[in-house]
Design a protein around this motif. Structure first.
Motif, PDB file in Angstrom:
ATOM      1  N   GLY A  93      -9.230   1.820   2.411  1.00  0.00           N
ATOM      2  CA  GLY A  93      -9.175   0.361   2.420  1.00  0.00           C
ATOM      3  C   GLY A  93      -8.526  -0.134   3.694  1.00  0.00           C
ATOM      4  N   THR A  94      -8.080  -1.364   3.673  1.00  0.00           N
ATOM      5  CA  THR A  94      -7.477  -1.988   4.854  1.00  0.00           C
ATOM      6  C   THR A  94      -6.213  -2.728   4.443  1.00  0.00           C
ATOM      7  OG1 THR A  94      -9.687  -2.307   5.804  1.00  0.00           O
ATOM      8  CG2 THR A  94      -7.881  -3.547   6.793  1.00  0.00           C
ATOM      9  N   VAL A  95      -5.180  -2.596   5.279  1.00  0.00           N
ATOM     10  CA  VAL A  95      -3.966  -3.361   5.055  1.00  0.00           C
ATOM     11  C   VAL A  95      -4.234  -4.817   5.430  1.00  0.00           C
ATOM     12  CG1 VAL A  95      -1.542  -3.659   5.674  1.00  0.00           C
ATOM     13  CG2 VAL A  95      -2.505  -1.361   5.499  1.00  0.00           C
ATOM     14  N   GLU A  96      -3.903  -5.735   4.542  1.00  0.00           N
ATOM     15  CA  GLU A  96      -4.120  -7.155   4.793  1.00  0.00           C
ATOM     16  C   GLU A  96      -2.830  -7.928   4.539  1.00  0.00           C
ATOM     17  OE1 GLU A  96      -7.448  -8.721   2.685  1.00  0.00           O
ATOM     18  OE2 GLU A  96      -8.771  -7.043   3.181  1.00  0.00           O
ATOM     19  N   ALA A  97      -2.776  -9.127   5.057  1.00  0.00           N
ATOM     20  CA  ALA A  97      -1.620 -10.006   4.845  1.00  0.00           C
ATOM     21  C   ALA A  97      -2.124 -11.432   4.697  1.00  0.00           C
ATOM     22  CB  ALA A  97      -0.636  -9.912   6.008  1.00  0.00           C
ATOM     23  N   ARG A  98      -1.307 -12.264   4.050  1.00  0.00           N
ATOM     24  CA  ARG A  98      -1.681 -13.674   3.909  1.00  0.00           C
ATOM     25  C   ARG A  98      -1.596 -14.353   5.264  1.00  0.00           C
ATOM     26  NH1 ARG A  98       1.178 -16.724  -0.887  1.00  0.00           N
ATOM     27  NH2 ARG A  98      -0.188 -18.315  -0.015  1.00  0.00           N
ATOM     28  N   ASP A  99      -2.663 -15.018   5.635  1.00  0.00           N
ATOM     29  CA  ASP A  99      -2.755 -15.701   6.920  1.00  0.00           C
ATOM     30  C   ASP A  99      -2.631 -17.207   6.675  1.00  0.00           C
ATOM     31  OD1 ASP A  99      -4.866 -17.155   8.919  1.00  0.00           O
ATOM     32  OD2 ASP A  99      -3.773 -15.552   9.930  1.00  0.00           O
TER      33      ASP A  99
ATOM     34  N   PHE B  24      -0.663  -6.126   1.558  1.00  0.00           N
ATOM     35  CA  PHE B  24      -1.330  -5.416   0.476  1.00  0.00           C
ATOM     36  C   PHE B  24      -2.528  -4.666   1.045  1.00  0.00           C
ATOM     37  CE2 PHE B  24      -3.227  -9.578   0.832  1.00  0.00           C
ATOM     38  CZ  PHE B  24      -4.588  -9.358   0.712  1.00  0.00           C
ATOM     39  N   VAL B  25      -3.009  -3.709   0.285  1.00  0.00           N
ATOM     40  CA  VAL B  25      -4.199  -2.935   0.656  1.00  0.00           C
ATOM     41  C   VAL B  25      -5.342  -3.369  -0.243  1.00  0.00           C
ATOM     42  CG1 VAL B  25      -5.238  -0.644   0.807  1.00  0.00           C
ATOM     43  CG2 VAL B  25      -2.837  -0.974   1.446  1.00  0.00           C
ATOM     44  N   ARG B  26      -6.453  -3.712   0.364  1.00  0.00           N
ATOM     45  CA  ARG B  26      -7.649  -4.058  -0.415  1.00  0.00           C
ATOM     46  C   ARG B  26      -8.634  -2.895  -0.288  1.00  0.00           C
ATOM     47  NH1 ARG B  26      -9.135  -8.819  -2.197  1.00  0.00           N
ATOM     48  NH2 ARG B  26      -7.871  -9.945  -0.681  1.00  0.00           N
ATOM     49  N   LEU B  27      -9.047  -2.367  -1.416  1.00  0.00           N
ATOM     50  CA  LEU B  27     -10.009  -1.273  -1.411  1.00  0.00           C
ATOM     51  C   LEU B  27     -10.981  -1.453  -2.564  1.00  0.00           C
ATOM     52  CD1 LEU B  27      -8.876   0.662  -3.920  1.00  0.00           C
ATOM     53  CD2 LEU B  27      -7.249   1.343  -2.183  1.00  0.00           C
ATOM     54  N   TYR B  28     -12.018  -0.605  -2.591  1.00  0.00           N
ATOM     55  CA  TYR B  28     -13.078  -0.733  -3.593  1.00  0.00           C
ATOM     56  C   TYR B  28     -13.227   0.607  -4.311  1.00  0.00           C
ATOM     57  CZ  TYR B  28     -14.017  -5.087  -1.243  1.00  0.00           C
ATOM     58  OH  TYR B  28     -13.884  -6.335  -0.705  1.00  0.00           O
ATOM     59  N   VAL B  29     -13.132   0.554  -5.632  1.00  0.00           N
ATOM     60  CA  VAL B  29     -13.122   1.754  -6.457  1.00  0.00           C
ATOM     61  C   VAL B  29     -14.451   1.850  -7.208  1.00  0.00           C
ATOM     62  CG1 VAL B  29     -11.910   2.988  -8.284  1.00  0.00           C
ATOM     63  CG2 VAL B  29     -10.637   1.499  -6.715  1.00  0.00           C
ATOM     64  N   PRO B  30     -15.122   3.028  -7.175  1.00  0.00           N
ATOM     65  CA  PRO B  30     -16.363   3.179  -7.958  1.00  0.00           C
ATOM     66  C   PRO B  30     -16.098   3.013  -9.449  1.00  0.00           C
ATOM     67  CG  PRO B  30     -16.113   4.958  -6.350  1.00  0.00           C
ATOM     68  CD  PRO B  30     -14.813   4.217  -6.373  1.00  0.00           C
ATOM     69  N   GLU B  31     -17.106   2.555 -10.150  1.00  0.00           N
ATOM     70  CA  GLU B  31     -16.958   2.327 -11.587  1.00  0.00           C
ATOM     71  C   GLU B  31     -16.558   3.600 -12.317  1.00  0.00           C
ATOM     72  OE1 GLU B  31     -19.656   1.201 -15.495  1.00  0.00           O
ATOM     73  OE2 GLU B  31     -20.506   1.114 -13.478  1.00  0.00           O
ATOM     74  N   THR B  32     -17.100   4.736 -11.884  1.00  0.00           N
ATOM     75  CA  THR B  32     -16.825   5.995 -12.573  1.00  0.00           C
ATOM     76  C   THR B  32     -15.369   6.416 -12.454  1.00  0.00           C
ATOM     77  OG1 THR B  32     -17.611   7.107 -10.574  1.00  0.00           O
ATOM     78  CG2 THR B  32     -19.172   6.856 -12.393  1.00  0.00           C
ATOM     79  N   HIS B  33     -14.625   5.869 -11.484  1.00  0.00           N
ATOM     80  CA  HIS B  33     -13.231   6.241 -11.275  1.00  0.00           C
ATOM     81  C   HIS B  33     -12.280   5.084 -11.578  1.00  0.00           C
ATOM     82  CE1 HIS B  33     -14.849   9.325  -8.130  1.00  0.00           C
ATOM     83  NE2 HIS B  33     -15.046   9.734  -9.378  1.00  0.00           N
TER      84      HIS B  33
ATOM     85  N   ARG C 196       1.201  -2.767   9.346  1.00  0.00           N
ATOM     86  CA  ARG C 196       0.680  -3.992   9.945  1.00  0.00           C
ATOM     87  C   ARG C 196      -0.710  -4.293   9.390  1.00  0.00           C
ATOM     88  NH1 ARG C 196       5.184  -4.226  10.910  1.00  0.00           N
ATOM     89  NH2 ARG C 196       6.279  -4.519  12.911  1.00  0.00           N
ATOM     90  N   ALA C 197      -1.007  -5.573   9.311  1.00  0.00           N
ATOM     91  CA  ALA C 197      -2.331  -5.988   8.845  1.00  0.00           C
ATOM     92  C   ALA C 197      -3.399  -5.443   9.783  1.00  0.00           C
ATOM     93  CB  ALA C 197      -2.413  -7.505   8.770  1.00  0.00           C
ATOM     94  N   GLY C 198      -4.492  -4.947   9.213  1.00  0.00           N
ATOM     95  CA  GLY C 198      -5.588  -4.393   9.991  1.00  0.00           C
ATOM     96  C   GLY C 198      -5.608  -2.868  10.008  1.00  0.00           C
ATOM     97  N   MET C 199      -4.495  -2.223   9.626  1.00  0.00           N
ATOM     98  CA  MET C 199      -4.475  -0.758   9.602  1.00  0.00           C
ATOM     99  C   MET C 199      -5.408  -0.218   8.522  1.00  0.00           C
ATOM    100  SD  MET C 199      -0.468   0.310  10.008  1.00  0.00           S
ATOM    101  CE  MET C 199       0.381   0.236  11.593  1.00  0.00           C
ATOM    102  N   ALA C 200      -6.076   0.913   8.832  1.00  0.00           N
ATOM    103  CA  ALA C 200      -6.828   1.616   7.811  1.00  0.00           C
ATOM    104  C   ALA C 200      -5.855   2.311   6.870  1.00  0.00           C
ATOM    105  CB  ALA C 200      -7.767   2.629   8.443  1.00  0.00           C
ATOM    106  N   ALA C 201      -6.078   2.208   5.574  1.00  0.00           N
ATOM    107  CA  ALA C 201      -5.149   2.747   4.589  1.00  0.00           C
ATOM    108  C   ALA C 201      -5.936   3.562   3.557  1.00  0.00           C
ATOM    109  CB  ALA C 201      -4.369   1.637   3.899  1.00  0.00           C
TER     110      ALA C 201
END
Length: 344
Positions: free
Chosen positions: A43-49, A258-267, A333-338
């Motif tokens: 995912g990606t590290v994000e912050a409120r802008d 926070f980190v925003r990522l996407y999880v498959p339904e099976t997991h 920092r916002a924008g980092m790959a996580a």
């Protein structure tokens, strides 16, 4: 014995068998190793802008912070030149004083009228002045109406912003209120009632509203930080012009990483809101940061046509928000790959 003798006589026949054996052992080892590895999602590290600016705009007088600075809630960042706003305030304040004096006079006249009756000459003068004020208010409202219609057309053509249209509509409402107040005052004067002061009360309120509007505009000359944050982007110098409602600076709420990522339904069942998960980034190899599952989306981002098999169900993913805690807030920092990993 014959087979062993043949193998000794033809050793090259052992090579394919050996290769196959090694391949089977490697495949089995790889599967065993994979079975022990955790599920990992990127995912990606994000912050409120936060975009901050001024509702009045103007020329920059002072720039008090720089990019990268930490600012506190309410801290001044940019100061604009006042222009003619101080003069407008003086005028609005004088109008309020005058309107209040008229109201006090009418209230005193009502009390005297109960004893000796109203003065005819004074009443005629008041009627004359009320008619003139109503005419002026009517002209002002008609002009405000024309302005509002013109701004609606420009807004439909996307030539102006919504804020500019809202300001014009507010001006029309204020002009209508002014007209109504003047009309009510004239009507009460004609009726010769002892409630003339009510119309003047409307005039006082309109004058007070104008004064408050100028005070709000004066307060908008100082652009302040709405919350504790870091200045992410600020490219202004004294003398620069800032349009009305334009973004003057962008802030990042570092305490809201926070980190925003996407999880498959099976997991999806591997994550539970409130549970703690480790977060890793490329900038700090071999190290993890504490994270907490704050939210799992209730609706999938992508739904395949056929969800009958496990492989097809894996095509549907759900957004997850992993809040960062403790040292992660200070070092990431916002924008980092996580990456977030959970055991199988």
């Amino acid at each position: 014995m014959r087979i062993a003798r043949k193998l000794r006589e033809h050793p090259k026949r052992l090579i394919p068998l050996a290769v196959l054996t090694v391949a089977l052992l490697a495949f089995g080892g790889q599967r065993a190793w994979s079975a022990r590895q955790p599920y990992t999602w990127a995912g990606t590290v994000e912050a409120r802008d936060i975009a901050v600016g001024s509702r009045v705009g103007g020329r920059v007088k002072e720039v008090l912070v720089r990019e990268g600075d930490l600012v506190k809630a309410g801290q001044p960042m940019v100061v604009l030149e006042p222009g003619d706003l101080p003069a407008q305030r003086l005028q609005a304040s004088g109008q309020l004083v005058q309107a209040q004096a008229e109201l006090d006079k009418l209230m005193g006249g009502t009390s005297a009228g109960e004893q000796s009756g109203p003065d005819a000459g004074s009443r005629n003068a008041q009627l004359f002045r009320a008619r003139a004020e109503l005419t002026s208010a009517q002209v002002g409202m008609e002009k405000a109406g024309l302005d509002a219609r013109r701004m609606r057309t420009l807004f439909q053509q996307q030539a102006i912003t919504r804020a500019m249209l809202d300001d014009t509509e507010a001006g029309l409402r204020q002009a209508r209120a002014e007209r109504d107040a003047r009309r009510a005052r004239l009507q009460e004067l004609r009726q010769g009632t002892r409630e003339d002061f009510r119309a003047q009360q409307g005039v006082v309120e309109a004058a007070r509203g104008r004064l408050e509007a100028v005070d709000v505009a004066l307060s908008e000359l100082t652009i302040r930080a709405p919350v504790d944050a870091r200045v992410e982007a600020l490219d202004l110098r004294p003398g620069d012009l800032i349009p009305v409602n334009a973004t003057a600076a962008r802030l990042m709420e570092e305490t809201q990483l926070f980190v925003r990522l996407y999880v498959p339904e099976t997991h999806l069942g591997r994550l539970t809101p409130g549970s703690q998960v480790p977060v890793s980034v490329d900038s700090f190899p071999g190290r993890t940061f504490p994270g907490v599952v704050e939210n799992l989306a209730s609706e999938g981002e992508y739904t395949p046509r056929n969800l009958q098999t496990a492989d097809e169900r894996a095509g549907q993913v759900f957004a997850a928000r992993i809040g960062l805690r403790d040292e992660g807030l200070r070092q990431l920092r916002a924008g980092m790959a996580a990456y977030v990993s959970v055991p199988k």
